[in-house]
Design a protein around this motif. Sequence first.
Motif, PDB file in Angstrom:
ATOM      1  N   THR A  91       0.381   1.068  -3.472  1.00 15.09           N
ATOM      2  CA  THR A  91      -0.958   0.535  -3.796  1.00 15.09           C
ATOM      3  C   THR A  91      -1.993   1.639  -3.667  1.00 15.09           C
ATOM      4  O   THR A  91      -2.865   1.804  -4.537  1.00 15.09           O
ATOM      5  N   SER A  92      -1.889   2.395  -2.605  1.00 18.94           N
ATOM      6  CA  SER A  92      -2.834   3.485  -2.365  1.00 18.94           C
ATOM      7  C   SER A  92      -2.763   4.538  -3.472  1.00 18.94           C
ATOM      8  O   SER A  92      -3.799   5.066  -3.913  1.00 18.94           O
ATOM      9  N   CYS A  93      -1.571   4.848  -3.950  1.00 21.46           N
ATOM     10  CA  CYS A  93      -1.432   5.821  -5.054  1.00 21.46           C
ATOM     11  C   CYS A  93      -2.265   5.378  -6.256  1.00 21.46           C
ATOM     12  O   CYS A  93      -3.036   6.163  -6.820  1.00 21.46           O
ATOM     13  N   TYR A  94      -2.080   4.125  -6.658  1.00 17.74           N
ATOM     14  CA  TYR A  94      -2.809   3.646  -7.841  1.00 17.74           C
ATOM     15  C   TYR A  94      -4.310   3.615  -7.580  1.00 17.74           C
ATOM     16  O   TYR A  94      -5.111   4.049  -8.414  1.00 17.74           O
ATOM     17  N   GLU A  95      -4.696   3.105  -6.412  1.00 15.49           N
ATOM     18  CA  GLU A  95      -6.132   3.008  -6.117  1.00 15.49           C
ATOM     19  C   GLU A  95      -6.792   4.382  -6.087  1.00 15.49           C
ATOM     20  O   GLU A  95      -7.851   4.588  -6.672  1.00 15.49           O
ATOM     21  N   LYS A  96      -6.167   5.304  -5.395  1.00 13.76           N
ATOM     22  CA  LYS A  96      -6.804   6.621  -5.249  1.00 13.76           C
ATOM     23  C   LYS A  96      -6.869   7.363  -6.575  1.00 13.76           C
ATOM     24  O   LYS A  96      -7.838   8.082  -6.835  1.00 13.76           O
ATOM     25  N   CYS A  97      -5.856   7.200  -7.412  1.00 14.32           N
ATOM     26  CA  CYS A  97      -5.917   7.831  -8.737  1.00 14.32           C
ATOM     27  C   CYS A  97      -7.046   7.221  -9.566  1.00 14.32           C
ATOM     28  O   CYS A  97      -7.803   7.948 -10.227  1.00 14.32           O
ATOM     29  N   LEU A  98      -7.160   5.906  -9.521  1.00 11.32           N
ATOM     30  CA  LEU A  98      -8.208   5.256 -10.324  1.00 11.32           C
ATOM     31  C   LEU A  98      -9.593   5.632  -9.806  1.00 11.32           C
ATOM     32  O   LEU A  98     -10.519   5.851 -10.592  1.00 11.32           O
ATOM     33  N   GLN A  99      -9.728   5.741  -8.505  1.00 14.17           N
ATOM     34  CA  GLN A  99     -11.017   6.152  -7.927  1.00 14.17           C
ATOM     35  C   GLN A  99     -11.337   7.601  -8.284  1.00 14.17           C
ATOM     36  O   GLN A  99     -12.459   7.925  -8.662  1.00 14.17           O
ATOM     37  N   MET A 100     -10.346   8.467  -8.170  1.00 13.80           N
ATOM     38  CA  MET A 100     -10.607   9.878  -8.485  1.00 13.80           C
ATOM     39  C   MET A 100     -10.906  10.043  -9.974  1.00 13.80           C
ATOM     40  O   MET A 100     -11.796  10.819 -10.359  1.00 13.80           O
ATOM     41  N   GLY A 101     -10.195   9.319 -10.801  1.00 13.80           N
ATOM     42  CA  GLY A 101     -10.474   9.378 -12.238  1.00 13.80           C
ATOM     43  C   GLY A 101     -11.922   9.013 -12.528  1.00 13.80           C
ATOM     44  O   GLY A 101     -12.616   9.716 -13.280  1.00 13.80           O
ATOM     45  N   SER A 135      -5.569  -3.919 -12.770  1.00 11.74           N
ATOM     46  CA  SER A 135      -6.417  -5.007 -13.303  1.00 11.74           C
ATOM     47  C   SER A 135      -7.779  -5.030 -12.626  1.00 11.74           C
ATOM     48  O   SER A 135      -8.773  -5.427 -13.226  1.00 11.74           O
ATOM     49  N   ARG A 136      -7.847  -4.570 -11.391  1.00 15.27           N
ATOM     50  CA  ARG A 136      -9.144  -4.545 -10.692  1.00 15.27           C
ATOM     51  C   ARG A 136     -10.066  -3.451 -11.230  1.00 15.27           C
ATOM     52  O   ARG A 136     -11.262  -3.492 -11.007  1.00 15.27           O
ATOM     53  N   TYR A 137      -9.495  -2.491 -11.893  1.00 14.58           N
ATOM     54  CA  TYR A 137     -10.293  -1.363 -12.411  1.00 14.58           C
ATOM     55  C   TYR A 137     -10.435  -1.387 -13.935  1.00 14.58           C
ATOM     56  O   TYR A 137     -11.103  -0.519 -14.495  1.00 14.58           O
ATOM     57  N   GLN A 138      -9.812  -2.348 -14.592  1.00 11.57           N
ATOM     58  CA  GLN A 138      -9.736  -2.254 -16.061  1.00 11.57           C
ATOM     59  C   GLN A 138     -11.105  -2.249 -16.725  1.00 11.57           C
ATOM     60  O   GLN A 138     -11.266  -1.645 -17.783  1.00 11.57           O
ATOM     61  N   HIS A 139     -12.088  -2.884 -16.106  1.00 12.42           N
ATOM     62  CA  HIS A 139     -13.404  -2.940 -16.750  1.00 12.42           C
ATOM     63  C   HIS A 139     -14.218  -1.671 -16.525  1.00 12.42           C
ATOM     64  O   HIS A 139     -15.273  -1.505 -17.112  1.00 12.42           O
ATOM     65  N   ARG A 140     -13.702  -0.795 -15.697  1.00 14.90           N
ATOM     66  CA  ARG A 140     -14.430   0.450 -15.431  1.00 14.90           C
ATOM     67  C   ARG A 140     -13.890   1.610 -16.270  1.00 14.90           C
ATOM     68  O   ARG A 140     -14.414   2.708 -16.225  1.00 14.90           O
ATOM     69  N   MET A 161       2.715  -8.586 -16.769  1.00 15.68           N
ATOM     70  CA  MET A 161       1.370  -8.882 -17.297  1.00 15.68           C
ATOM     71  C   MET A 161       1.219 -10.387 -17.501  1.00 15.68           C
ATOM     72  O   MET A 161       0.222 -10.975 -17.097  1.00 15.68           O
ATOM     73  N   GLU A 162       2.231 -10.980 -18.136  1.00 14.15           N
ATOM     74  CA  GLU A 162       2.183 -12.430 -18.392  1.00 14.15           C
ATOM     75  C   GLU A 162       2.131 -13.202 -17.081  1.00 14.15           C
ATOM     76  O   GLU A 162       1.319 -14.103 -16.915  1.00 14.15           O
ATOM     77  N   SER A 163       2.992 -12.823 -16.146  1.00 11.57           N
ATOM     78  CA  SER A 163       3.065 -13.604 -14.906  1.00 11.57           C
ATOM     79  C   SER A 163       1.797 -13.471 -14.075  1.00 11.57           C
ATOM     80  O   SER A 163       1.462 -14.359 -13.311  1.00 11.57           O
ATOM     81  N   LEU A 164       1.078 -12.375 -14.254  1.00  5.78           N
ATOM     82  CA  LEU A 164      -0.191 -12.205 -13.530  1.00  5.78           C
ATOM     83  C   LEU A 164      -1.372 -12.751 -14.334  1.00  5.78           C
ATOM     84  O   LEU A 164      -2.518 -12.645 -13.896  1.00  5.78           O
ATOM     85  N   GLY A 165      -1.087 -13.293 -15.502  1.00  6.96           N
ATOM     86  CA  GLY A 165      -2.164 -13.853 -16.343  1.00  6.96           C
ATOM     87  C   GLY A 165      -3.042 -12.779 -16.949  1.00  6.96           C
ATOM     88  O   GLY A 165      -4.220 -13.019 -17.225  1.00  6.96           O
ATOM     89  N   LEU A 166      -2.495 -11.614 -17.197  1.00 11.20           N
ATOM     90  CA  LEU A 166      -3.302 -10.500 -17.700  1.00 11.20           C
ATOM     91  C   LEU A 166      -3.155 -10.278 -19.209  1.00 11.20           C
ATOM     92  O   LEU A 166      -3.861  -9.473 -19.777  1.00 11.20           O
ATOM     93  N   SER A 167      -2.206 -10.977 -19.847  1.00 10.31           N
ATOM     94  CA  SER A 167      -2.000 -10.687 -21.277  1.00 10.31           C
ATOM     95  C   SER A 167      -2.600 -11.775 -22.152  1.00 10.31           C
ATOM     96  O   SER A 167      -3.038 -12.796 -21.673  1.00 10.31           O
TER      97      SER A 167
END
Length: 167
Positions: A91-101, A135-140, A161-167
């Motif tokens: 989780t931290s890998c994805y979060e930190k990459c999205l934040q740094m991006g 999904s928490r960062y997709q709008h940014r 994606m489907e199971s999380l209601g994202l598609s």
Amino acid sequence: MIEIIKADITDLHVDAIVNAANSSLLGGGGVDGAIHAAAGPALLEACRLLGGCSEGNVKMTAAFNLPAKMILHTVGPRWQGGQAGEKKILTSCYEKCLQMGLAEGATTIAFPAISTGVYGYPKRQAAEIALQVISRYQHRYKSIFCCCYSDSDVWIYKKVMESLGLS
Ligand code: AR6
């Protein structure tokens, strides 16, 4: 927007690509090896200056000969059965990459399926974590690409994606 694609991440014209590295940051196999091979030897020189990276963290370099603008090197967890904090680290890998991006002005970013190759993380569980954080960062971002390397990985991501209601 979240986009599930099948591609070699080294071919992508995006602002940032993520590398699934190891803590030395000095290269390896899998996507790490592909990125170093395509970026050229200057990448290794840049990585040598970074002093390594701990699990769940990220360090940035230029992308040298790649079409991307920057590489975010992150170190995923080695799968040890699920009771060793693997989920928190991934989780931290994805979060930190999205934040740094975001901090670096990226509007497009592409992730490989971190930890699901050599490091053995179960693919579906890893895709769930990836997509929950993304999904928490997709709008940014304009686009966040989940760059799969096989048809079966594309299928897993689409199912999650489907199971999380994202598609
Ligand atoms: N483009 C996109 N995805 C790729 C590519 C590519 N060119 N090549 C492989 N994949 P792995 P890990 C996928 O093993 O599990 C390295 O030696 C692959 O199919 O690259 O985090 C590092 O130096 C899989 O789905 O990374 C570390 O020592 C995903 O990328 C260790 O492996 C991740 O597989 C890290 O292991």
